[in-house]
Scaffold this active site. Structure first.
Site, PDB file in Angstrom:
ATOM      1  N   ASP A  34      44.759  34.321  42.273  1.00  0.00           N
ATOM      2  CA  ASP A  34      45.375  34.561  40.966  1.00  0.00           C
ATOM      3  C   ASP A  34      45.975  33.247  40.498  1.00  0.00           C
ATOM      4  OD1 ASP A  34      47.086  35.348  38.743  1.00  0.00           O
ATOM      5  OD2 ASP A  34      46.775  37.403  39.453  1.00  0.00           O
ATOM      6  N   ARG A  81      40.989  29.339  38.302  1.00  0.00           N
ATOM      7  CA  ARG A  81      40.676  30.064  37.067  1.00  0.00           C
ATOM      8  C   ARG A  81      39.215  30.492  36.992  1.00  0.00           C
ATOM      9  NH1 ARG A  81      44.147  29.617  32.381  1.00  0.00           N
ATOM     10  NH2 ARG A  81      46.100  28.579  32.922  1.00  0.00           N
ATOM     11  N   SER A 152      35.557  53.759  36.108  1.00  0.00           N
ATOM     12  CA  SER A 152      36.975  53.802  35.732  1.00  0.00           C
ATOM     13  C   SER A 152      37.685  54.899  36.508  1.00  0.00           C
ATOM     14  CB  SER A 152      37.121  54.073  34.230  1.00  0.00           C
ATOM     15  OG  SER A 152      36.788  55.427  33.949  1.00  0.00           O
ATOM     16  N   CYS A 153      39.006  54.873  36.467  1.00  0.00           N
ATOM     17  CA  CYS A 153      39.789  55.912  37.139  1.00  0.00           C
ATOM     18  C   CYS A 153      39.469  57.281  36.547  1.00  0.00           C
ATOM     19  CB  CYS A 153      41.282  55.607  37.022  1.00  0.00           C
ATOM     20  SG  CYS A 153      41.857  55.298  35.341  1.00  0.00           S
ATOM     21  N   ARG A 235      47.127  58.500  25.025  1.00  0.00           N
ATOM     22  CA  ARG A 235      47.990  57.673  25.863  1.00  0.00           C
ATOM     23  C   ARG A 235      49.426  58.180  25.696  1.00  0.00           C
ATOM     24  NH1 ARG A 235      46.011  53.592  29.218  1.00  0.00           N
ATOM     25  NH2 ARG A 235      43.826  53.220  28.691  1.00  0.00           N
ATOM     26  N   ASN A 317      45.958  57.587  38.585  1.00  0.00           N
ATOM     27  CA  ASN A 317      44.996  56.624  38.042  1.00  0.00           C
ATOM     28  C   ASN A 317      45.097  55.245  38.690  1.00  0.00           C
ATOM     29  OD1 ASN A 317      47.319  57.338  35.978  1.00  0.00           O
ATOM     30  ND2 ASN A 317      47.000  55.132  35.773  1.00  0.00           N
TER      31      ASN A 317
END
Length: 336
Positions: A34, A81, A152-153, A235, A317
């Site tokens: 990271d 990066r 995806s979750c 959401r 999630n």
């Protein structure tokens, strides 16, 4: 022999995949990349988590600017990066979890292979990498596939449920709604969001209608349902745990009790550990830390008639999805 993994991107999913890996006897986390955080800050972010609590398994400390220690076990840290510059090979990482959310394209994710990784698992949906949902289509994986998506979750929650319904009763068509917790891309206060104006509104104060490709993606992992499902999201101001509401028209008429029985049976047999079943009076926080992909709520669903039914399933999630990332790596290793 342990599977050696590296993680690119130490955000919500990256950190939780790291937790799952460090709690697994058959997985060895050897490297994290990271470029935006120091090892000291990485240690802090990993140790303290507002949702999943403090890490207490091993003492965590910084050895130097490129090494963390979990107990006496070293973890190599990069700050690169460009993915092709990550020295995964030098660190011994065979499987790389791509969890930045940036390199979801197959060609971009392939850059990790240049750094010595053998396989890449994208922890997000991908437009062109093959998608696998553990418990649904992971057996389609072939050892010559180097880059995969864990979907995806929400797809991980919906697909096992849809599979049971379709296998037992046949789905003619269906609409899904996910009531979804806040994620990192949401705004704390109203802010600019040119592509999604509603998505720019304050997440903690609003129920925000949003788009999702999760239902359509089920058609990619279950071709029999291709074109039969679509959906949307709301959401909501909760920090973790979401819930899927699938309303479907069935080919074969069934009572709601028969549907419950079919889901319960699969949750105890072929989908054990992936699909759960509960008849308790549960609410969302009851599922924080649940490692299953989808927990069917028997009391929350309802049938209008024998062919038209609404089924409801919960999912953490973050934690459930992170467990499936590791499970997918396990499966890939077993095929290789």
């Amino acid at each position: 022999m342990k599977m050696k993994i590296g993680i690119n991107g130490f955000g919500r999913i990256g950190r939780l995949v790291a937790r799952v890996a460090l709690m697994s006897d058959d997985i060895e986390l050897v490297a994290v990349n990271d470029p935006f955080i120091t090892t000291e800050y990485m240690t802090y972010m990993f140790k303290y988590d507002s949702v999943h609590g403090q890490w207490k398994k091993d003492e965590l400390k910084v050895k130097d600017s490129k090494t963390l220690l979990f107990g006496d076990k070293p973890l190599t840290v990069f700050g690169v990066r460009n993915p092709e510059e990550d020295p995964w090979g030098e660190a011994g990482a065979e499987y790389v979890v791509e969890s930045t959310g940036v390199f979801t394209d197959k060609d971009k994710a392939a850059a990790h292979l240049k750094g010595g990784a053998k396989k890449v698992v994208i922890s997000a949906p991908s437009g062109n990498a093959p998608m696998f949902v553990v418990g649904v289509n992971e057996k389609e994986y072939k050892k010559d596939i180097d880059i995969v998506s864990n979907a995806s979750c929400t797809t991980n929650c919906l697909a096992p449920l849809a599979k049971v319904l379709n296998d037992k009763f046949g789905i003619v068509e269906g609409l899904m709604t996910t009531v979804h917790s806040i994620t990192a891309t949401r705004k704390t206060v109203d802010g600019p969001s040119m592509k999604d104006w509603r998505g720019g509104r304050a997440a903690s104060f609003n129920i925000i209608p949003s788009s999702t490709g999760a239902a359509k993606a089920v058609g990619k992992v279950l071709p029999a349902l291709n074109g039969k499902l679509t959906g949307m999201a709301f959401r909501v101001p909760t920090v973790d745990v979401s819930v899927v509401d699938l309303t479907a028209r069935l080919e074969k008429a069934a009572t709601y009790d028969e549907i419950k029985a079919a889901i319960k049976h699969e949750s105890e047999t072929s989908l054990k550990g992936i699909l759960g079943y509960t008849e308790d009076d549960v609410v969302s926080t009851d599922f924080v830390g649940d490692s299953r992909s989808s927990i069917f709520d028997a009391k929350a669903g309802i049938a209008l008639n024998g062919n038209f039914v609404k089924v409801v399933s919960w999912y953490d999630n973050e934690w459930g999805y992170s467990n499936r990332v590791i499970d997918l790596i396990r499966h890939m290793a077993s095929v290789a």
